[in-house]
Write a protein that holds these residues in place. Structure first.
Motif, mmCIF file in Angstrom:
data_model
loop_
_atom_site.group_PDB
_atom_site.id
_atom_site.type_symbol
_atom_site.label_atom_id
_atom_site.label_comp_id
_atom_site.label_asym_id
_atom_site.label_seq_id
_atom_site.Cartn_x
_atom_site.Cartn_y
_atom_site.Cartn_z
ATOM 1 N N GLU A 1 -32.965 35.533 1.981
ATOM 2 C CA GLU A 1 -32.770 35.371 3.575
ATOM 3 C C GLU A 1 -31.413 35.726 3.769
ATOM 4 N N ASP A 2 -30.849 36.461 3.017
ATOM 5 C CA ASP A 2 -30.059 37.553 3.181
ATOM 6 C C ASP A 2 -30.177 38.692 2.511
ATOM 7 N N ARG A 3 -31.172 38.863 2.352
ATOM 8 C CA ARG A 3 -31.781 40.600 2.110
ATOM 9 C C ARG A 3 -31.875 40.660 2.981
ATOM 10 N N ILE A 4 -31.285 42.596 3.038
ATOM 11 C CA ILE A 4 -31.180 43.238 4.656
ATOM 12 C C ILE A 4 -32.871 43.711 4.109
ATOM 13 N N ALA A 5 -33.784 43.668 5.100
ATOM 14 C CA ALA A 5 -35.761 44.329 5.077
ATOM 15 C C ALA A 5 -35.336 45.028 5.146
ATOM 16 N N GLY A 6 -34.773 45.671 5.670
ATOM 17 C CA GLY A 6 -34.725 46.874 6.392
ATOM 18 C C GLY A 6 -34.132 48.325 5.471
ATOM 19 N N VAL A 7 -33.294 47.346 4.697
ATOM 20 C CA VAL A 7 -33.214 49.016 3.654
ATOM 21 C C VAL A 7 -33.546 48.407 2.464
ATOM 22 N N ASN A 8 -34.400 50.238 1.968
ATOM 23 C CA ASN A 8 -35.628 49.945 0.896
ATOM 24 C C ASN A 8 -35.094 51.383 0.829
ATOM 25 N N SER A 9 -34.109 52.056 0.519
ATOM 26 C CA SER A 9 -34.132 53.151 0.038
ATOM 27 C C SER A 9 -32.757 53.670 0.701
ATOM 28 N N PHE A 10 -32.073 55.077 0.276
ATOM 29 C CA PHE A 10 -31.107 55.212 0.782
ATOM 30 C C PHE A 10 -30.815 55.845 1.957
ATOM 31 N N GLN A 11 -32.267 56.132 2.757
ATOM 32 C CA GLN A 11 -32.517 56.972 3.672
ATOM 33 C C GLN A 11 -32.117 55.807 4.681
ATOM 34 N N VAL B 1 -21.194 43.239 3.562
ATOM 35 C CA VAL B 1 -22.763 43.798 3.765
ATOM 36 C C VAL B 1 -22.782 45.144 2.218
ATOM 37 N N VAL B 2 -23.651 44.447 1.017
ATOM 38 C CA VAL B 2 -23.372 45.407 -0.242
ATOM 39 C C VAL B 2 -24.597 46.009 -0.560
ATOM 40 N N PHE B 3 -24.414 47.368 -1.344
ATOM 41 C CA PHE B 3 -25.634 48.026 -0.985
ATOM 42 C C PHE B 3 -25.411 48.150 -2.466
ATOM 43 N N ALA B 4 -27.136 48.030 -2.960
ATOM 44 C CA ALA B 4 -27.459 48.081 -4.758
ATOM 45 C C ALA B 4 -28.303 48.104 -5.067
ATOM 46 N N ARG B 5 -28.983 48.889 -6.442
ATOM 47 C CA ARG B 5 -30.608 49.604 -6.750
ATOM 48 C C ARG B 5 -30.467 48.010 -6.912
ATOM 49 N N ASN B 6 -32.270 48.617 -6.875
ATOM 50 C CA ASN B 6 -33.799 47.215 -7.080
ATOM 51 C C ASN B 6 -34.136 47.715 -8.291
ATOM 52 N N ALA B 7 -33.841 46.372 -9.212
ATOM 53 C CA ALA B 7 -34.063 47.083 -10.576
ATOM 54 C C ALA B 7 -35.125 47.147 -10.789
ATOM 55 N N ALA B 8 -36.594 46.509 -9.906
ATOM 56 C CA ALA B 8 -38.040 46.649 -10.493
ATOM 57 C C ALA B 8 -37.877 48.151 -9.704
ATOM 58 N N THR B 9 -37.921 48.436 -8.698
ATOM 59 C CA THR B 9 -38.338 49.669 -7.727
ATOM 60 C C THR B 9 -37.204 50.589 -7.742
ATOM 61 N N ASN B 10 -35.927 49.958 -8.275
ATOM 62 C CA ASN B 10 -34.723 51.292 -8.841
ATOM 63 C C ASN B 10 -34.175 52.466 -7.030
ATOM 64 N N GLN B 11 -35.060 51.576 -6.286
ATOM 65 C CA GLN B 11 -34.115 51.983 -5.029
ATOM 66 C C GLN B 11 -33.152 51.669 -4.310
ATOM 67 N N ILE B 12 -32.184 51.582 -3.484
ATOM 68 C CA ILE B 12 -31.313 51.174 -3.045
ATOM 69 C C ILE B 12 -31.759 50.600 -1.764
#
Length: 443
Positions: free
Chosen positions: A274-284, A222-233
């Motif tokens: 399908e392996d993008r965790i849809a509920g993670v849209n920010s560091f919160q 399970v990996v966290f990365a910064r969305n290049a378009a939105t700048n969100q985690i």
């Protein structure tokens, strides 16, 4: 001392070590027969205020089941002096214990359904403490797998992801890790710079992660990365054989040596949609997981301290000096009682954290104060235990030395002591002080 030498076929001189240099060490029971090593784990003796009365019947059953397994099945493996089984000393993971841990049915903790046990938060905490009481590395292995990786999928994943991944993870048929920390971003985790770029059918991940427990052998990352378009985690699930993914073990740790921490490098790693965790849209969203895991991390040093106390309690009655057991000396009793008092207070703080969470009242500051204060008291308890065991306090055979070292990374991970105090400080004062004043004024 002069080391004997002999001559090689080419005429050069080689050293010939005497045969006694190659003798295996004496088993500790023969080398030091006056005290029982931790491979035969001591009985529990730390519940002086009868805090077991705070637990439900189900939580009592969890404690009994985990305690029995850890004492009888795991302690002989983790703390045995035999050179072939010294996993902590060799910094190797005993993969053959995974089925034993899986049989406990504690992976997944509070998650309901999908083959997970659906424990109360207190039951999950008790299980965490009982594992840590015998071996902190086993406890961290489970925590990373269960209270970080599995919980992220359960809280933030799609229904399809839950059904696909959780049942296998719950039985330890597969193992997971959780990758947030980076080489340049530890305490400042929200500033991470691993990137996720949208492409047709999925995402391309580029970056590095560091200190990731279980990563060298995890099936699921399970990996966290910064969305290049939105700048969100954002969050992603990566398979261990993904092209462009490499994981190497971090060597030379002094604590939690059995835990396989790794450096992860991602070079154009493709992750399907399908392996993008849809509920993670920010560091919160990540903080939802950390709130629960920080409770579990607070219960790790509680369990470690319980094990240290139990070992010292038995050792003081067995070890004799000046014609009397060490338990007969005033200084020994004073240190033992100080340890006991710490444990009673630590358990009460940990128990209250669980109740605050169950009632929906727990704040990030509550969790941070609990984790920071408990680990501080655990360090003190370990230091006292180290003193009580004298020279044997530096041998892993008697648990305390190993526990003393294992507490150091726990004092630091999931937020260092200092960072956790600042989280609570921000909550009670309304002022954030994570950045120097001069820095804040420029931003």
């Amino acid at each position: 001392m002069t080391i004997p030498s002999s001559t090689n076929p080419d005429g050069s001189v080689k050293n010939a070590m005497p045969s006694y240099f190659y003798l295996p060490p004496l088993d500790v029971s023969a080398a030091f027969p006056q005290a029982t090593p931790a491979s035969t784990f001591p009985p529990s003796a730390s519940d002086y205020f009868q805090l077991d009365d705070l637990l439900t019947a189900e939580e009592h059953a969890i404690r009994r089941k985990v305690r029995e397994c850890m004492e009888k099945e795991i302690a002989p493996i983790m703390t045995e002096a035999c050179i072939c089984d010294a996993y902590w000393e060799k910094a190797k993971f005993p993969f053959h214990v995974i089925p034993k841990l899986g049989a406990l049915r504690i992976a997944g903790g509070t998650i309901k359904d999908y083959g997970c046990p659906g424990l109360s938060i207190t039951g999950n905490a008790i299980a965490t403490a009982e594992v840590a009481r015998v071996d902190a590395s086993c406890s961290t292995f489970i925590l990373v797998h269960s209270s970080l990786a599995m919980l992220t999928i359960a809280l933030c994943g799609s229904e399809a992801q839950k059904q696909k991944y959780l049942p296998s993870l719950a039985q330890f048929h597969t193992v997971a890790c959780w990758a947030l920390t980076e080489p340049d971003y530890g305490s400042d985790a929200s500033a991470l710079k691993t990137t996720a770029t949208k492409v047709e059918g999925g995402w391309i991940l580029e970056g590095q992660k560091r200190w990731i427990g279980n990563s060298t052998f995890a099936d699921v990352l399970v990996v966290f990365a910064r969305n290049a378009a939105t700048n969100q985690i954002n969050g992603f699930i990566i398979k261990k054989d993904a092209p462009g993914l490499t994981v190497t073990k971090i060597e030379n740790k002094i604590g939690l040596r059995i835990v396989q921490n790794g450096d992860i490098v991602m070079r154009k790693v493709f992750v399907p949609d399908e392996d993008r965790i849809a509920g993670v849209n920010s560091f919160q969203d990540t903080n939802k997981v950390l709130a629960v895991s920080r409770i579990m991390v607070a219960w790790q040093p509680i369990g470690i301290s319980m094990g240290i106390y139990d070992m010292c309690h038995r050792y003081l009655t067995e070890r004799k000096q000046f014609g009397a057991p060490l338990a007969a000396f005033q200084i020994s009793q004073q240190k033992l009682v100080q340890m006991l008092g710490n444990i009673q207070a630590m358990i009460l703080v940990g128990w209250r954290l669980c109740k605050l969470y169950e009632s929906g009242k727990m704040t990030p500051g509550h969790a941070s104060l609990g984790k920071s204060w408990i680990t501080l008291r655990a360090r003190e308890t370990a230091a006292l235990g180290r003193e009580l065991l004298g020279g044997n306090g530096i041998l892993a055979d008697f648990l305390v030395a190993k526990a003393f070292c294992d507490l150091e990374p726990i004092y630091t991970y999931e937020g260092t002591y200092d960072i956790n105090t600042l989280i609570t400080g921000r909550e009670v004062t309304g002022v954030a002080s994570f950045k120097p004043v001069a820095q804040r004024s420029r931003l």
